[in-house]
Write a protein that holds these residues in place. Structure first.
Motif, PDB file in Angstrom:
ATOM      1  N   ALA A 258      52.939  36.401 -19.572  1.00 25.51           N
ATOM      2  CA  ALA A 258      52.855  35.093 -18.911  1.00 25.51           C
ATOM      3  C   ALA A 258      53.738  35.050 -17.670  1.00 25.51           C
ATOM      4  O   ALA A 258      53.354  34.534 -16.631  1.00 25.51           O
ATOM      5  CB  ALA A 258      53.239  33.990 -19.889  1.00 25.51           C
ATOM      6  N   ILE A 259      54.941  35.639 -17.786  1.00 29.65           N
ATOM      7  CA  ILE A 259      55.859  35.639 -16.644  1.00 29.65           C
ATOM      8  C   ILE A 259      55.296  36.515 -15.527  1.00 29.65           C
ATOM      9  O   ILE A 259      55.273  36.134 -14.369  1.00 29.65           O
ATOM     10  CB  ILE A 259      57.260  36.148 -17.056  1.00 29.65           C
ATOM     11  N   ARG A 260      54.810  37.708 -15.921  1.00 30.49           N
ATOM     12  CA  ARG A 260      54.253  38.619 -14.919  1.00 30.49           C
ATOM     13  C   ARG A 260      53.103  37.942 -14.160  1.00 30.49           C
ATOM     14  O   ARG A 260      52.961  38.062 -12.951  1.00 30.49           O
ATOM     15  CB  ARG A 260      53.771  39.901 -15.622  1.00 30.49           C
ATOM     16  N   ASN A 261      52.295  37.165 -14.897  1.00 31.18           N
ATOM     17  CA  ASN A 261      51.129  36.527 -14.283  1.00 31.18           C
ATOM     18  C   ASN A 261      51.481  35.412 -13.306  1.00 31.18           C
ATOM     19  O   ASN A 261      50.623  34.962 -12.554  1.00 31.18           O
ATOM     20  CB  ASN A 261      50.199  35.972 -15.369  1.00 31.18           C
ATOM     21  N   THR A 262      52.744  34.966 -13.328  1.00 30.92           N
ATOM     22  CA  THR A 262      53.086  33.879 -12.402  1.00 30.92           C
ATOM     23  C   THR A 262      53.057  34.323 -10.949  1.00 30.92           C
ATOM     24  O   THR A 262      53.072  33.497 -10.051  1.00 30.92           O
ATOM     25  CB  THR A 262      54.485  33.269 -12.688  1.00 30.92           C
ATOM     26  N   VAL A 263      53.014  35.635 -10.693  1.00 33.61           N
ATOM     27  CA  VAL A 263      52.920  36.076  -9.304  1.00 33.61           C
ATOM     28  C   VAL A 263      51.464  36.330  -8.898  1.00 33.61           C
ATOM     29  O   VAL A 263      51.180  36.640  -7.740  1.00 33.61           O
ATOM     30  CB  VAL A 263      53.772  37.342  -9.010  1.00 33.61           C
ATOM     31  N   GLU A 264      50.538  36.176  -9.839  1.00 34.73           N
ATOM     32  CA  GLU A 264      49.126  36.398  -9.519  1.00 34.73           C
ATOM     33  C   GLU A 264      48.537  35.166  -8.844  1.00 34.73           C
ATOM     34  O   GLU A 264      48.900  34.040  -9.157  1.00 34.73           O
ATOM     35  CB  GLU A 264      48.325  36.664 -10.810  1.00 34.73           C
ATOM     36  N   ARG A 265      47.620  35.382  -7.924  1.00 35.15           N
ATOM     37  CA  ARG A 265      46.941  34.271  -7.262  1.00 35.15           C
ATOM     38  C   ARG A 265      45.878  33.677  -8.171  1.00 35.15           C
ATOM     39  O   ARG A 265      45.631  32.488  -8.164  1.00 35.15           O
ATOM     40  CB  ARG A 265      46.193  34.806  -6.029  1.00 35.15           C
ATOM     41  N   ARG A 266      45.210  34.542  -8.919  1.00 36.81           N
ATOM     42  CA  ARG A 266      44.047  34.125  -9.681  1.00 36.81           C
ATOM     43  C   ARG A 266      44.407  33.944 -11.146  1.00 36.81           C
ATOM     44  O   ARG A 266      45.056  34.794 -11.739  1.00 36.81           O
ATOM     45  CB  ARG A 266      42.994  35.221  -9.536  1.00 36.81           C
ATOM     46  N   VAL A 267      43.991  32.822 -11.724  1.00 36.10           N
ATOM     47  CA  VAL A 267      44.261  32.545 -13.133  1.00 36.10           C
ATOM     48  C   VAL A 267      42.937  32.265 -13.832  1.00 36.10           C
ATOM     49  O   VAL A 267      42.221  31.346 -13.455  1.00 36.10           O
ATOM     50  CB  VAL A 267      45.177  31.301 -13.291  1.00 36.10           C
ATOM     51  N   PRO A 268      42.581  33.081 -14.838  1.00 38.52           N
ATOM     52  CA  PRO A 268      41.285  32.884 -15.499  1.00 38.52           C
ATOM     53  C   PRO A 268      41.269  31.646 -16.392  1.00 38.52           C
ATOM     54  O   PRO A 268      42.289  31.256 -16.949  1.00 38.52           O
ATOM     55  CB  PRO A 268      41.123  34.161 -16.343  1.00 38.52           C
ATOM     56  N   LEU A 269      40.091  31.030 -16.526  1.00 34.57           N
ATOM     57  CA  LEU A 269      39.893  29.906 -17.445  1.00 34.57           C
ATOM     58  C   LEU A 269      39.064  30.404 -18.631  1.00 34.57           C
ATOM     59  O   LEU A 269      38.321  31.375 -18.500  1.00 34.57           O
ATOM     60  CB  LEU A 269      39.159  28.763 -16.731  1.00 34.57           C
ATOM     61  N   PRO A 270      39.172  29.731 -19.778  1.00 36.15           N
ATOM     62  CA  PRO A 270      38.524  30.233 -20.998  1.00 36.15           C
ATOM     63  C   PRO A 270      37.023  30.502 -20.854  1.00 36.15           C
ATOM     64  O   PRO A 270      36.518  31.500 -21.358  1.00 36.15           O
ATOM     65  CB  PRO A 270      38.772  29.120 -22.015  1.00 36.15           C
ATOM     66  N   GLY A 272      35.134  31.371 -18.277  1.00 36.46           N
ATOM     67  CA  GLY A 272      34.625  32.200 -17.184  1.00 36.46           C
ATOM     68  C   GLY A 272      35.004  31.710 -15.786  1.00 36.46           C
ATOM     69  O   GLY A 272      34.873  32.451 -14.826  1.00 36.46           O
ATOM     70  N   GLY A 273      35.415  30.471 -15.658  1.00 40.00           N
ATOM     71  CA  GLY A 273      35.871  29.996 -14.354  1.00 40.00           C
ATOM     72  C   GLY A 273      37.270  30.519 -14.070  1.00 40.00           C
ATOM     73  O   GLY A 273      37.838  31.255 -14.874  1.00 40.00           O
ATOM     74  N   TYR A 274      37.823  30.158 -12.917  1.00 38.92           N
ATOM     75  CA  TYR A 274      39.194  30.584 -12.625  1.00 38.92           C
ATOM     76  C   TYR A 274      39.831  29.677 -11.581  1.00 38.92           C
ATOM     77  O   TYR A 274      39.142  28.954 -10.858  1.00 38.92           O
ATOM     78  CB  TYR A 274      39.219  32.045 -12.163  1.00 38.92           C
ATOM     79  N   LEU A 275      41.156  29.715 -11.537  1.00 35.22           N
ATOM     80  CA  LEU A 275      41.907  28.991 -10.517  1.00 35.22           C
ATOM     81  C   LEU A 275      42.384  29.989  -9.474  1.00 35.22           C
ATOM     82  O   LEU A 275      42.679  31.137  -9.804  1.00 35.22           O
ATOM     83  CB  LEU A 275      43.163  28.333 -11.116  1.00 35.22           C
ATOM     84  N   VAL A 276      42.478  29.546  -8.224  1.00 41.26           N
ATOM     85  CA  VAL A 276      43.155  30.334  -7.200  1.00 41.26           C
ATOM     86  C   VAL A 276      44.313  29.489  -6.688  1.00 41.26           C
ATOM     87  O   VAL A 276      44.111  28.372  -6.225  1.00 41.26           O
ATOM     88  CB  VAL A 276      42.214  30.707  -6.044  1.00 41.26           C
ATOM     89  N   ILE A 277      45.523  30.018  -6.846  1.00 36.24           N
ATOM     90  CA  ILE A 277      46.708  29.257  -6.465  1.00 36.24           C
ATOM     91  C   ILE A 277      47.280  29.818  -5.172  1.00 36.24           C
ATOM     92  O   ILE A 277      47.668  30.981  -5.108  1.00 36.24           O
ATOM     93  CB  ILE A 277      47.775  29.303  -7.586  1.00 36.24           C
ATOM     94  N   ASP A 278      47.295  29.015  -4.129  1.00 36.39           N
ATOM     95  CA  ASP A 278      47.817  29.442  -2.830  1.00 36.39           C
ATOM     96  C   ASP A 278      49.018  28.614  -2.454  1.00 36.39           C
ATOM     97  O   ASP A 278      48.969  27.396  -2.445  1.00 36.39           O
ATOM     98  CB  ASP A 278      46.737  29.299  -1.748  1.00 36.39           C
ATOM     99  N   ASP A 279      50.072  29.340  -2.118  1.00 39.97           N
ATOM    100  CA  ASP A 279      51.318  28.700  -1.776  1.00 39.97           C
ATOM    101  C   ASP A 279      51.465  28.736  -0.265  1.00 39.97           C
ATOM    102  O   ASP A 279      51.539  29.802   0.310  1.00 39.97           O
ATOM    103  CB  ASP A 279      52.423  29.521  -2.440  1.00 39.97           C
ATOM    104  N   THR A 280      51.461  27.607   0.382  1.00 40.52           N
ATOM    105  CA  THR A 280      51.655  27.594   1.828  1.00 40.52           C
ATOM    106  C   THR A 280      52.996  26.961   2.138  1.00 40.52           C
ATOM    107  O   THR A 280      53.678  26.451   1.256  1.00 40.52           O
ATOM    108  CB  THR A 280      50.547  26.787   2.543  1.00 40.52           C
ATOM    109  N   GLU A 281      53.370  26.990   3.407  1.00 42.04           N
ATOM    110  CA  GLU A 281      54.635  26.424   3.846  1.00 42.04           C
ATOM    111  C   GLU A 281      54.740  24.950   3.429  1.00 42.04           C
ATOM    112  O   GLU A 281      55.768  24.495   2.952  1.00 42.04           O
ATOM    113  CB  GLU A 281      54.675  26.521   5.373  1.00 42.04           C
ATOM    114  N   ALA A 282      53.667  24.212   3.608  1.00 40.57           N
ATOM    115  CA  ALA A 282      53.724  22.756   3.427  1.00 40.57           C
ATOM    116  C   ALA A 282      53.380  22.313   2.019  1.00 40.57           C
ATOM    117  O   ALA A 282      53.851  21.277   1.559  1.00 40.57           O
ATOM    118  CB  ALA A 282      52.775  22.084   4.418  1.00 40.57           C
TER     119      ALA A 282
END
Ligand SMILES: [Zn+2]
Length: 507
Positions: A258-270, A272-282
């Motif tokens: 779980a900790i290792r996955n916190t640096v991943e952009r993509r997070v799978p959903l149960p 088949g869908g998924y989240l993409v998490i993008d960190d920008t300046e703002a």
């Protein structure tokens, strides 16, 4: 705490829900108290910078200045503080990105059951407690010998006896006395009080009767934790166990992953869908995707989309907590036609957020399916602690292509070799050489025709992709390496921790 890193994870329903990492030499300073010196007063910003002995001066806003007898609305920083003044200040937020520590003069000393606020008044009870328990605790605190200052009763006080609470308060008042005495003798800037380390802090702040078990794999840390609990909540000490299993503790419970996955952009959903998490300046932008899991047309499509969005609502909050994401957050759910479905997704989000201790504020779901929210975090999350900005792209996520570099090198050669007729040897990065020598030599032949001299291309991994070196040019013998004007990589000034956050702490 001799190890390079101490990690604490909180598991809910068997899954990692929150994770705190503290590394040697980069501990959080939230809660630390200093005797500081006013470095300068910025009337326009209604704030002062305070020297506290850290690399950067701390920031103190006028609202955080203790000025007894001056009504809050009438306060102006220039009337209250001047350069050279010495003040007792406490950190409410760690330095993050380019910003220094956020400070307050409204000190608060946290115990296991109560927080003592020396310059405050009255008794406040955590709103997370049920009404009857709040009434009971209010009655207990009303009878305490609180000559001055205020009290905040924490969630952990649920079920605590009058004696336990009185003991907690007595300890904190003693601590306050000691602090004041030390403050009188010390010369600013001096650290007067350091907040407990992460393991004791989590035990003190979060351990309540809902917690079934505490597992500690380090023997010394285990002794400290049980020692602390025997002093403050003896009945809780039994819940702490020393882990000496064959499997490392964090492996056993899936926390490592779980900790290792916190640096991943993509997070799978149960489903088949998924989240993409993008960190920008703002802000942080979270995009919900259906993946391939889309039924065909009509109501089935809407159902599938709603199902994905509902799963996403829960997972988004899980990731916000696990990564401790703060500041402005935008969630882009998949468009739903039905108003009822939009409401259901918003409700799922609210339910999940109810389990988040960190304060959040959510704006309703917009017609485009966007949810705007803010979350107040006070320290760097695991992602910021574990990562650094990519030195190649400086966090931008893209670099100039080899083709772009090759074109720039060719442009540079047309200029620097102009008018030359004798053969030239040029040295470029191997990947750029590949491009220049591609098309079976036709590309290089065209360049040679353009310039009017034969060119020999050499490869050297030490030459930056955007640069070219001309060997033995014009008889000078000196090898001039010149950057080709394709723009070099952006300089790595952006810190991964620099995103904006919303201030204040929760107790
Ligand atoms: Zn990169």
């Amino acid at each position: 705490m001799d190890r390079a890193e101490t990690r604490v994870a909180i598991l809910e329903d068997g899954r990692a829900a929150e994770c705190y990492i503290e590394r040697r030499g980069q501990r959080s300073v939230v809660g630390h108290v200093w005797k500081g010196r006013v470095e300068n007063v910025l009337a326009g910003m209604e704030a002062a910078f305070i020297e506290i002995g850290l690399e950067k001066n701390g920031f103190l806003h006028v609202d955080e200045v203790v000025a007894l007898g001056v009504p809050k609305r009438k306060r102006q920083i220039a009337d209250l503080l001047k350069r050279g003044d010495e003040v007792l200040v406490q950190a409410t937020k760690d330095p993050m990105g380019t910003k220094g520590v956020r400070l307050t003069m409204q000190l608060s000393l946290a115990g296991r059951f109560v927080v003592y606020v020396p310059y405050g008044d009255g008794v406040g009870v955590s709103k997370r407690l049920p009404d009857d328990e709040r009434t009971r605790l209010r009655a207990i605190c009303g009878a305490l010998p609180l000559e001055s200052g205020g009290l905040i009763v924490r969630t952990a006080a649920a079920g605590a006896s009058a004696r336990e609470i009185a003991r907690d308060l007595a300890y904190l008042k003693k601590l306050w006395e000691t602090l004041q005495e030390r403050g009188k003798l010390a010369t600013a800037p001096t650290l007067l009080y350091s907040e407990a380390d992460i393991s004791l802090r989590v035990i003190r702040d979060l351990l309540n009767s809902d917690v079934k078990e505490v597992l500690v794999d380090d023997r010394a840390q285990f002794e400290r934790v049980t020692g602390f609990l025997r002093r403050t909540s003896p009945e809780m000490a039994d819940r702490v166990r020393h882990w000496d299993g064959d499997t490392p503790l964090f492996e056993q419970y899936g926390v490592e992953r779980a900790i290792r996955n916190t640096v991943e952009r993509r997070v799978p959903l149960p489903s088949g869908g998924y989240l993409v998490i993008d960190d920008t300046e703002a802000m942080t932008v979270i995009d919900v995707n259906s993946g391939r899991n889309v039924g065909k047309g009509g109501s089935r499509l809407e159902d599938t989309i709603t199902k994905t969005n509902l799963e996403a609502a829960t997972e988004v909050v899980r990731q916000l907590r696990l990564r401790d994401i703060g500041g402005i957050i935008i969630i882009d759910f998949i468009d739903m036609d039905d108003e009822r479905n939009r409401k259901a997704v918003k409700a799922a989000l609210d339910t999940a957020l109810a389990g988040d201790r960190t304060r959040t504020y959510v704006v309703d779901i917009s017609p485009l399916g966007l949810v705007e929210m803010t979350r107040q975090n006070i320290s760097d999350g695991p992602r910021e602690i574990m990562s650094e900005v990519c030195p190649t792209c400086a966090g931008v996520g893209i670099i100039l292509s080899d083709e772009t570099h090759a074109i720039a090198v060719e442009r540079e050669l047309r200029q620097s070799l102009a008018g030359r007729s004798e053969a030239a040897t040029v040295v470029v990065h191997p990947r750029v050489a590949d491009v220049i020598l591609s098309e079976d030599g036709a590309r290089l032949a065209a360049l040679e025709a353009d310039i009017g001299c034969p060119i020999r291309v050499e490869r050297d991994g030490n030459v930056a992709p955007g640069s070219v070196r001309v060997k033995g040019g014009s008889g000078s013998g000196a090898a001039a390496e010149r950057p080709a004007a394709a723009g070099s990589a952006p300089s790595p000034t952006r810190s991964s921790a620099s995103r904006r956050r919303v201030s204040s702490r929760s107790s």
